[in-house]
Design a protein around this motif. Structure first.
Motif, PDB file in Angstrom:
ATOM      1  N   ALA A  96       0.845  -1.192   0.000  1.00 32.12           N
ATOM      2  CA  ALA A  96       0.000   0.000   0.000  1.00 32.12           C
ATOM      3  C   ALA A  96       0.881   1.243   0.000  1.00 32.12           C
ATOM      4  CB  ALA A  96      -0.917  -0.001   1.220  1.00 32.12           C
ATOM      5  N   VAL A  97       0.411   2.307  -0.648  1.00 30.99           N
ATOM      6  CA  VAL A  97       1.174   3.552  -0.658  1.00 30.99           C
ATOM      7  C   VAL A  97       1.009   4.250   0.691  1.00 30.99           C
ATOM      8  CG1 VAL A  97       0.929   3.827  -3.140  1.00 30.99           C
ATOM      9  CG2 VAL A  97      -0.738   4.890  -1.615  1.00 30.99           C
ATOM     10  N   MET A  98       2.009   5.015   1.063  1.00 28.59           N
ATOM     11  CA  MET A  98       1.940   5.770   2.309  1.00 28.59           C
ATOM     12  C   MET A  98       1.088   7.009   2.100  1.00 28.59           C
ATOM     13  SD  MET A  98       5.812   5.418   3.816  1.00 28.59           S
ATOM     14  CE  MET A  98       5.271   5.914   5.450  1.00 28.59           C
ATOM     15  N   PRO A  99       0.415   7.476   3.135  1.00 28.38           N
ATOM     16  CA  PRO A  99      -0.423   8.684   3.013  1.00 28.38           C
ATOM     17  C   PRO A  99       0.368   9.850   2.433  1.00 28.38           C
ATOM     18  CG  PRO A  99      -0.787   7.639   5.140  1.00 28.38           C
ATOM     19  CD  PRO A  99       0.368   6.921   4.511  1.00 28.38           C
ATOM     20  N   GLY A 100      -0.239  10.538   1.480  1.00 37.45           N
ATOM     21  CA  GLY A 100       0.412  11.684   0.869  1.00 37.45           C
ATOM     22  C   GLY A 100       1.317  11.354  -0.293  1.00 37.45           C
ATOM     23  N   THR A 101       1.388  10.069  -0.676  1.00 35.31           N
ATOM     24  CA  THR A 101       2.218   9.677  -1.814  1.00 35.31           C
ATOM     25  C   THR A 101       1.344   9.029  -2.884  1.00 35.31           C
ATOM     26  OG1 THR A 101       2.720   7.486  -0.897  1.00 35.31           O
ATOM     27  CG2 THR A 101       4.186   9.301  -0.303  1.00 35.31           C
ATOM     28  N   ASP A 102       1.889   8.896  -4.096  1.00 38.24           N
ATOM     29  CA  ASP A 102       1.146   8.365  -5.234  1.00 38.24           C
ATOM     30  C   ASP A 102       1.460   6.896  -5.485  1.00 38.24           C
ATOM     31  OD1 ASP A 102       0.045  10.894  -5.627  1.00 38.24           O
ATOM     32  OD2 ASP A 102       1.689  11.503  -6.962  1.00 38.24           O
ATOM     33  N   GLN A 103       0.573   6.259  -6.251  1.00 36.03           N
ATOM     34  CA  GLN A 103       0.769   4.870  -6.630  1.00 36.03           C
ATOM     35  C   GLN A 103       1.739   4.784  -7.809  1.00 36.03           C
ATOM     36  OE1 GLN A 103      -0.719   1.718  -5.490  1.00 36.03           O
ATOM     37  NE2 GLN A 103       1.011   1.119  -6.762  1.00 36.03           N
ATOM     38  N   PRO A 104       2.878   4.107  -7.651  1.00 42.20           N
ATOM     39  CA  PRO A 104       3.813   3.996  -8.774  1.00 42.20           C
ATOM     40  C   PRO A 104       3.300   3.017  -9.831  1.00 42.20           C
ATOM     41  CG  PRO A 104       4.643   2.793  -6.876  1.00 42.20           C
ATOM     42  CD  PRO A 104       3.401   3.497  -6.414  1.00 42.20           C
ATOM     43  N   SER A 105       3.851   3.148 -11.026  1.00 41.05           N
ATOM     44  CA  SER A 105       3.496   2.235 -12.115  1.00 41.05           C
ATOM     45  C   SER A 105       4.369   0.990 -12.103  1.00 41.05           C
ATOM     46  CB  SER A 105       3.652   2.945 -13.469  1.00 41.05           C
ATOM     47  OG  SER A 105       2.789   4.068 -13.539  1.00 41.05           O
ATOM     48  N   SER A 106       5.595   1.114 -11.595  1.00 43.88           N
ATOM     49  CA  SER A 106       6.509  -0.022 -11.479  1.00 43.88           C
ATOM     50  C   SER A 106       7.617   0.350 -10.513  1.00 43.88           C
ATOM     51  CB  SER A 106       7.094  -0.413 -12.845  1.00 43.88           C
ATOM     52  OG  SER A 106       7.792   0.675 -13.425  1.00 43.88           O
TER      53      SER A 106
END
Length: 236
Positions: A106-116
């Motif tokens: 899971a992404v950390m709060p305040g960060t975006d989901q990476p593509s790879s």
């Protein structure tokens, strides 16, 4: 291959120079992170390190979209697939955004989901210290086998360097604590000596005050004494 090897050696040399110049632990981490970003021409990289309790993961270095992130910490859950893998010393190569869900990342709060991304564990022997993650938010399958090998090679040399830097930082902290404790004992001894010499109360105040001035040479020292009978605060 020569360029790749040159990049590895340049990074390793810069780390060794940082340790030789007696940078503090955070300075070493910043140096490593900055050099890795240069080698990979990356705007998205982070370094996570386990705390001494072996439970809390601190993020002393993180850059996303070229912006330095505030330091943060979290407690990784042992049952998560990604954490089991990296704790076992295995590199994770996440080729597309959908794979993150399968790894329970899971992404950390305040960060975006990476593509790879590629996530390489930092190991000293069989002991897991943390991990280095490099990510892409622009495209999937952004890291080929040579990039993965390069990151693995570099991170393999980081474990001992970061552990040595952490131990040096811890030693400095303990030395400061020892100095503080010695200062405390000096004040206590001054009080005991004054009492042993059967000094009157003003003499005790003077002895303690002088010792405090030695311990804190850059500060003003003030001793106040409450005279309950007179209802006054005196400044001996």
């Amino acid at each position: 291959a020569l360029e790749q090897r040159a990049g590895e050696l340049a990074l390793i040399n810069s780390i060794q120079q940082g340790i030789a110049s007696k940078l503090d632990f955070q300075g070493i981490v910043d140096l490593v992170g900055d050099r890795l970003r240069e080698v990979f021409s990356s705007q998205d990289l982070y370094i996570g390190l386990l705390d001494a309790d072996d439970k809390t993961m601190h993020m002393p270095y993180g850059v996303e979209h070229g912006v330095r992130l505030a330091q943060r910490a979290f407690v990784p859950r042992e049952e998560r697939a990604w954490y089991r893998e990296v704790r076992a010393g295995r590199t994770l190569v996440v080729r597309k955004a959908g794979d993150y869900a399968g790894l329970q990342m899971a992404v950390m709060p305040g960060t975006d989901q990476p593509s790879s991304g590629v996530y390489v564990p930092i190991m000293v022997g069989e002991r897991f210290l943390g991990l280095v993650g490099i990510e892409s938010f622009v495209r999937e399958d952004a890291f080929d086998e040579s990039a993965v090998r390069l990151l693995q090679t570099v991170v393999a040399s980081l474990g001992t360097a970061l552990e040595n830097a952490r131990l040096f930082d811890e030693t400095q902290r303990l030395l400061k604590e020892t100095e503080q404790r010695n200062a405390e004992l000096a004040v206590i001894n001054a009080v005991q000596d004054a009492l042993a010499d059967k000094l009157d109360l003003p003499g005790v105040f003077a002895a303690v005050g002088e010792k405090l001035r030695e311990v804190f040479p850059r500060f003003a020292v003030l001793i106040r004494s409450l005279d309950r009978e007179a209802g006054l605060m005196r400044f001996p």
